[in-house]
Enzyme design. Structure first.
Site, PDB file in Angstrom:
ATOM      1  N   THR A 153       0.822  -1.125  -0.107  1.00  0.00           N
ATOM      2  CA  THR A 153      -0.062   0.067  -0.135  1.00  0.00           C
ATOM      3  C   THR A 153       0.745   1.128  -0.027  1.00  0.00           C
ATOM      4  O   THR A 153       1.387   1.414   0.524  1.00  0.00           O
ATOM      5  CB  THR A 153      -0.967   0.478   1.700  1.00  0.00           C
ATOM      6  OG1 THR A 153      -1.522   1.646   1.411  1.00  0.00           O
ATOM      7  CG2 THR A 153      -0.094  -0.827   2.339  1.00  0.00           C
ATOM      8  N   ASP A 154       0.622   2.419  -0.417  1.00  0.00           N
ATOM      9  CA  ASP A 154       0.771   3.500  -0.878  1.00  0.00           C
ATOM     10  C   ASP A 154       1.465   4.400   1.308  1.00  0.00           C
ATOM     11  O   ASP A 154       1.685   5.297   1.058  1.00  0.00           O
ATOM     12  CB  ASP A 154       0.078   4.937  -1.527  1.00  0.00           C
ATOM     13  CG  ASP A 154      -0.991   5.209  -1.021  1.00  0.00           C
ATOM     14  OD1 ASP A 154      -1.430   4.157   0.182  1.00  0.00           O
ATOM     15  OD2 ASP A 154      -1.650   5.877  -1.703  1.00  0.00           O
ATOM     16  N   GLU A 155       0.726   3.688   2.114  1.00  0.00           N
ATOM     17  CA  GLU A 155       0.697   3.972   3.546  1.00  0.00           C
ATOM     18  C   GLU A 155       1.322   3.732   4.032  1.00  0.00           C
ATOM     19  O   GLU A 155       2.398   4.341   5.208  1.00  0.00           O
ATOM     20  CB  GLU A 155      -0.818   3.385   4.213  1.00  0.00           C
ATOM     21  CG  GLU A 155      -2.081   4.078   3.391  1.00  0.00           C
ATOM     22  CD  GLU A 155      -3.386   3.526   4.807  1.00  0.00           C
ATOM     23  OE1 GLU A 155      -2.821   3.743   5.765  1.00  0.00           O
ATOM     24  OE2 GLU A 155      -4.426   3.501   4.491  1.00  0.00           O
TER      25      GLU A 155
ATOM     26  N   TYR B 182      -1.447  -0.766  11.434  1.00  0.00           N
ATOM     27  CA  TYR B 182      -1.691  -1.131  10.393  1.00  0.00           C
ATOM     28  C   TYR B 182      -0.452  -0.869   8.896  1.00  0.00           C
ATOM     29  O   TYR B 182       0.140  -1.143   8.620  1.00  0.00           O
ATOM     30  CB  TYR B 182      -2.819  -0.390   9.409  1.00  0.00           C
ATOM     31  CG  TYR B 182      -3.217  -0.099   7.718  1.00  0.00           C
ATOM     32  CD1 TYR B 182      -2.818  -1.811   7.674  1.00  0.00           C
ATOM     33  CD2 TYR B 182      -3.050   0.600   6.576  1.00  0.00           C
ATOM     34  CE1 TYR B 182      -3.530  -2.475   6.029  1.00  0.00           C
ATOM     35  CE2 TYR B 182      -2.837  -0.598   5.467  1.00  0.00           C
ATOM     36  CZ  TYR B 182      -3.510  -1.204   5.188  1.00  0.00           C
ATOM     37  OH  TYR B 182      -3.409  -2.153   3.745  1.00  0.00           O
TER      38      TYR B 182
ATOM     39  N   LYS C 200       2.476  -3.642   7.474  1.00  0.00           N
ATOM     40  CA  LYS C 200       2.425  -3.600   5.612  1.00  0.00           C
ATOM     41  C   LYS C 200       4.187  -3.456   5.457  1.00  0.00           C
ATOM     42  O   LYS C 200       4.017  -4.012   4.713  1.00  0.00           O
ATOM     43  CB  LYS C 200       1.463  -2.716   5.159  1.00  0.00           C
ATOM     44  CG  LYS C 200       0.349  -2.586   5.525  1.00  0.00           C
ATOM     45  CD  LYS C 200      -0.057  -4.394   4.777  1.00  0.00           C
ATOM     46  CE  LYS C 200      -0.306  -4.467   2.637  1.00  0.00           C
ATOM     47  NZ  LYS C 200      -0.858  -5.670   3.232  1.00  0.00           N
TER      48      LYS C 200
HETATM   49  P1  NAD Z   1     -10.518  -7.205   3.107  1.00  0.00           P
HETATM   50  O1  NAD Z   1     -10.046  -6.409   4.297  1.00  0.00           O
HETATM   51  O2  NAD Z   1     -11.694  -6.435   2.151  1.00  0.00           O
HETATM   52  O3  NAD Z   1      -9.522  -7.620   2.733  1.00  0.00           O
HETATM   53  C1  NAD Z   1      -8.908  -8.908   3.610  1.00  0.00           C
HETATM   54  C2  NAD Z   1      -8.915 -10.799   3.257  1.00  0.00           C
HETATM   55  O4  NAD Z   1      -8.003 -11.150   3.919  1.00  0.00           O
HETATM   56  C3  NAD Z   1     -10.180 -11.184   4.352  1.00  0.00           C
HETATM   57  O5  NAD Z   1     -11.212 -12.131   2.810  1.00  0.00           O
HETATM   58  C4  NAD Z   1     -10.003 -12.009   4.957  1.00  0.00           C
HETATM   59  O6  NAD Z   1     -10.929 -13.000   5.283  1.00  0.00           O
HETATM   60  C5  NAD Z   1      -8.844 -12.146   4.462  1.00  0.00           C
HETATM   61  N1  NAD Z   1      -7.678 -12.370   5.467  1.00  0.00           N
HETATM   62  C6  NAD Z   1      -7.934 -11.992   6.752  1.00  0.00           C
HETATM   63  N2  NAD Z   1      -6.814 -12.411   8.138  1.00  0.00           N
HETATM   64  C7  NAD Z   1      -6.397 -13.745   6.589  1.00  0.00           C
HETATM   65  C8  NAD Z   1      -5.577 -14.854   7.204  1.00  0.00           C
HETATM   66  N3  NAD Z   1      -4.771 -14.664   8.372  1.00  0.00           N
HETATM   67  N4  NAD Z   1      -4.597 -15.777   6.760  1.00  0.00           N
HETATM   68  C9  NAD Z   1      -5.745 -15.626   5.461  1.00  0.00           C
HETATM   69  N5  NAD Z   1      -6.940 -14.788   5.063  1.00  0.00           N
HETATM   70  C10 NAD Z   1      -7.043 -13.966   5.465  1.00  0.00           C
HETATM   71  O7  NAD Z   1      -9.226  -5.798   2.409  1.00  0.00           O
HETATM   72  P2  NAD Z   1      -9.124  -5.309   0.844  1.00  0.00           P
HETATM   73  O8  NAD Z   1      -8.711  -4.087   1.198  1.00  0.00           O
HETATM   74  O9  NAD Z   1      -9.547  -6.128  -0.159  1.00  0.00           O
HETATM   75  O10 NAD Z   1      -7.326  -5.231   0.723  1.00  0.00           O
HETATM   76  C11 NAD Z   1      -6.509  -6.567   0.098  1.00  0.00           C
HETATM   77  C12 NAD Z   1      -5.115  -5.718   0.473  1.00  0.00           C
HETATM   78  O11 NAD Z   1      -5.220  -4.963  -0.700  1.00  0.00           O
HETATM   79  C13 NAD Z   1      -4.198  -5.918   2.100  1.00  0.00           C
HETATM   80  O12 NAD Z   1      -3.251  -6.462   1.710  1.00  0.00           O
HETATM   81  C14 NAD Z   1      -4.297  -4.421   1.660  1.00  0.00           C
HETATM   82  O13 NAD Z   1      -2.843  -3.937   2.728  1.00  0.00           O
HETATM   83  C15 NAD Z   1      -4.016  -4.153  -0.043  1.00  0.00           C
HETATM   84  N6  NAD Z   1      -4.590  -2.798  -0.368  1.00  0.00           N
HETATM   85  C16 NAD Z   1      -5.526  -2.314   0.124  1.00  0.00           C
HETATM   86  C17 NAD Z   1      -6.243  -0.897  -0.624  1.00  0.00           C
HETATM   87  C18 NAD Z   1      -7.534  -0.610  -0.229  1.00  0.00           C
HETATM   88  O14 NAD Z   1      -7.765  -0.173  -0.977  1.00  0.00           O
HETATM   89  N7  NAD Z   1      -8.737  -1.590  -0.272  1.00  0.00           N
HETATM   90  C19 NAD Z   1      -5.285   0.332  -1.467  1.00  0.00           C
HETATM   91  C20 NAD Z   1      -3.458  -0.695  -1.094  1.00  0.00           C
HETATM   92  C21 NAD Z   1      -3.264  -1.334  -1.000  1.00  0.00           C
HETATM   93  O1  DAU Z   2      -4.708   3.567   0.522  1.00  0.00           O
HETATM   94  C1  DAU Z   2      -4.582   2.970   0.814  1.00  0.00           C
HETATM   95  C2  DAU Z   2      -4.854   2.358   1.966  1.00  0.00           C
HETATM   96  O2  DAU Z   2      -6.517   2.702   1.722  1.00  0.00           O
HETATM   97  C3  DAU Z   2      -5.182   0.690   1.965  1.00  0.00           C
HETATM   98  O3  DAU Z   2      -3.719   0.320   1.936  1.00  0.00           O
HETATM   99  C4  DAU Z   2      -5.926   0.889   3.235  1.00  0.00           C
HETATM  100  O4  DAU Z   2      -6.122  -0.423   3.526  1.00  0.00           O
HETATM  101  C5  DAU Z   2      -7.203   0.980   2.643  1.00  0.00           C
HETATM  102  O5  DAU Z   2      -8.454   0.607   4.191  1.00  0.00           O
HETATM  103  C6  DAU Z   2      -7.323   2.648   2.484  1.00  0.00           C
HETATM  104  O6  DAU Z   2      -7.150   3.159   4.181  1.00  0.00           O
HETATM  105  P1  DAU Z   2      -7.365   4.827   4.416  1.00  0.00           P
HETATM  106  O7  DAU Z   2      -7.589   4.894   5.746  1.00  0.00           O
HETATM  107  O8  DAU Z   2      -7.350   6.029   3.669  1.00  0.00           O
HETATM  108  O9  DAU Z   2      -8.885   4.278   3.938  1.00  0.00           O
HETATM  109  P2  DAU Z   2     -10.734   4.597   4.183  1.00  0.00           P
HETATM  110  O10 DAU Z   2     -11.404   4.525   3.965  1.00  0.00           O
HETATM  111  O11 DAU Z   2     -10.603   3.932   6.192  1.00  0.00           O
HETATM  112  O12 DAU Z   2     -10.339   6.079   5.023  1.00  0.00           O
HETATM  113  C7  DAU Z   2     -10.603   6.777   3.349  1.00  0.00           C
HETATM  114  C8  DAU Z   2     -10.919   8.402   4.148  1.00  0.00           C
HETATM  115  O13 DAU Z   2     -11.565   8.927   4.690  1.00  0.00           O
HETATM  116  C9  DAU Z   2      -9.044   8.237   5.705  1.00  0.00           C
HETATM  117  O14 DAU Z   2      -8.567  10.003   5.406  1.00  0.00           O
HETATM  118  C10 DAU Z   2     -10.569   8.465   6.315  1.00  0.00           C
HETATM  119  C11 DAU Z   2     -11.432   8.898   5.658  1.00  0.00           C
HETATM  120  N1  DAU Z   2     -12.949   8.751   6.623  1.00  0.00           N
HETATM  121  C12 DAU Z   2     -13.112   6.839   7.093  1.00  0.00           C
HETATM  122  C13 DAU Z   2     -14.070   6.659   7.430  1.00  0.00           C
HETATM  123  C14 DAU Z   2     -13.964   5.325   7.902  1.00  0.00           C
HETATM  124  C15 DAU Z   2     -13.999   9.838   7.150  1.00  0.00           C
HETATM  125  O15 DAU Z   2     -13.700  10.512   7.452  1.00  0.00           O
HETATM  126  N2  DAU Z   2     -15.252   8.827   7.630  1.00  0.00           N
HETATM  127  C16 DAU Z   2     -15.109   7.931   7.800  1.00  0.00           C
HETATM  128  O16 DAU Z   2     -15.677   6.812   8.575  1.00  0.00           O
END
Ligand code: NAD
Ligand code: DAU
Length: 339
Positions: free
Chosen positions: A125-127, A153, A157
């Site tokens: 992730t970019d985080e 988190y 990562k």
């Molecule tokens: P998500 O939370 O929707 O899904 C995570 C999945 O992992 C779930 O199905 C969960 O059951 C499974 N999981 C959790 N713990 C596990 C374990 N111990 N063994 C096997 N499976 C397990 O997450 P997402 O948003 O789909 O993100 C997927 C990946 O992409 C993550 O690694 C996250 O860090 C990365 N990522 C997410 C975003 C985003 O915006 N959502 C952006 C960049 C990177």
């Molecule tokens: O940048 C990639 C990341 O993006 C991934 O690695 C993470 O898994 C994914 O959850 C996401 O992280 P963020 O923290 O950016 O996403 P989130 O949707 O939780 O929040 C997006 C922005 O919105 C953040 O600045 C917090 C704000 N927010 C979020 C929630 C849930 C609110 O203002 N209100 C809310 O209720």
């Protein structure tokens, strides 16, 4: 070709499985998922009917189980999506993030080394880069930006990324890493900003915006992320990191107003609430490397992606309702005081 997709019952993982089954009908895909609160087998109901797809329930942190699975399946490629992914939950309870995101990655790397996997891809992730200032729109995260994680988190990562690179350098494991910006699209768990706001707006509930709503995220439609990973695992250079993002920076408040606009709901639903602890100000990816080296460009613009996303949630209210009645209900009561 046999690919292990971990975390495939989650948001991006299930979109990736559909993308790959559709694009490569001859590939075998095995999904390993622990089905935590974020994993939903219903998201994979179409894939389960495909003879090239197999679902295995289990944890990436269970070293012996992972070893047995790798031994019996002989994977060519591993794509690790499995993670605890929600920043707010990591602030509440960091330890499960360390267990899954670091130890789980270690188990997968070890098995990949032992059984000679041809490519291990870590979905990062970019985080891991921390955040950028709001008053410097001219600077972006590149692959050379220092790691500077803000939350448990992102620290977990970043640790997993370092471990992945160490397995490459020390043992010669053929690894790649992608660091993507915020994804949105179908099947996203409604604790994350966009689906949460859609769900709350549909119910005419107040929309909780953290702090002043001016934090910036760089949004990418999930299918564009899936295409980037496909390109990296097939054409990416071993040992390399690729940033993935489409220069689509938006302030949170503007994203929330866009959701309201799509649903024709009033902005009076917006409520400013207590800020997230350690809240990152701005994320912004420079995708020059993946664009020039692998020819990747985002295909879905924000307006089109948001339209498709809102339509998906409108058509799949049952999927959301099932989630709302589970563990999520307790979480929402704790975080948002939902009744
Ligand atoms: P998500 O939370 O929707 O899904 C995570 C999945 O992992 C779930 O199905 C969960 O059951 C499974 N999981 C959790 N713990 C596990 C374990 N111990 N063994 C096997 N499976 C397990 O997450 P997402 O948003 O789909 O993100 C997927 C990946 O992409 C993550 O690694 C996250 O860090 C990365 N990522 C997410 C975003 C985003 O915006 N959502 C952006 C960049 C990177
Ligand atoms: O940048 C990639 C990341 O993006 C991934 O690695 C993470 O898994 C994914 O959850 C996401 O992280 P963020 O923290 O950016 O996403 P989130 O949707 O939780 O929040 C997006 C922005 O919105 C953040 O600045 C917090 C704000 N927010 C979020 C929630 C849930 C609110 O203002 N209100 C809310 O209720």
């Amino acid at each position: 070709m046999k690919i292990l997709v971990t975390g495939g019952a989650g948001f991006i993982g299930c979109n990736f499985i559909y993308y790959m089954l559709n694009k490569y009908p001859d590939y075998e895909i095995v999904c390993l998922d622990a089905l935590t609160y974020a994993g939903n087998l219903k998201s994979l109901s179409v894939a389960v009917a495909n003879p090239k797809f197999k679902f295995v329930k289990g944890s990436i942190s269970d070293k012996d189980f992972v070893d047995r699975l790798f031994k019996s399946e002989s994977f060519d490629i591993v794509v690790n999506f499995a993670a605890e992914s929600h920043v707010d939950r990591s602030i509440e309870n960091p330890f499960i993030f360390l267990e899954t995101n670091i130890m789980g990655t270690a188990c997968l790397l070890e098995a990949s080394k032992k059984y000679g996997v041809k490519r291990y891809h870590q979905v990062s992730t970019d985080e891991v880069y921390g955040d950028l200032p709001l008053d410097r729109p001219d600077i972006f995260f590149t692959e050379k930006t220092n790691l500077s994680a803000s939350s448990p988190y992102s620290a977990s990562k970043a640790s997993a990324d370092l471990l992945t690179l160490a397995y490459h350098r020390t043992y010669g494991l053929p690894v790649t890493i992608s660091r993507c910006s915020n994804n949105y699209g179908p099947y996203q768990f409604p604790e994350k900003l966009i689906p949460l706001m859609i769900m709350k707006a549909l119910a005419d509930e107040s929309l909780p915006v953290y702090g002043n709503g001016l934090n910036v995220r760089d949004w990418l439609y999930v299918e564009d992320h899936c295409r980037a990973i496909d390109l990296i695992i097939h054409n990416g250079k071993v040992g390399e990191i690729y940033n993935v993002g489409g220069h689509n920076e938006r302030r949170n408040i503007d994203v929330v107003k866009t959701v309201l606009g799509h649903l024709s709901k009033p902005e009076s639903l917006i409520t400013y609430v207590k800020d997230r602890a350690g809240h990152d100000l701005r994320y912004a990816i420079d995708p020059e490397k993946i664009s020039s080296q692998l020819g990747w460009e985002p295909e879905t613009c924000f307006d089109e992606g948001m339209k498709k996303t809102v339509e998906w949630y409108l058509e799949n209210q049952k999927w959301v309702d099932d989630i709302k009645s589970g563990e999520y209900a307790e979480y929402a009561r704790r975080i948002y005081g939902d009744s």
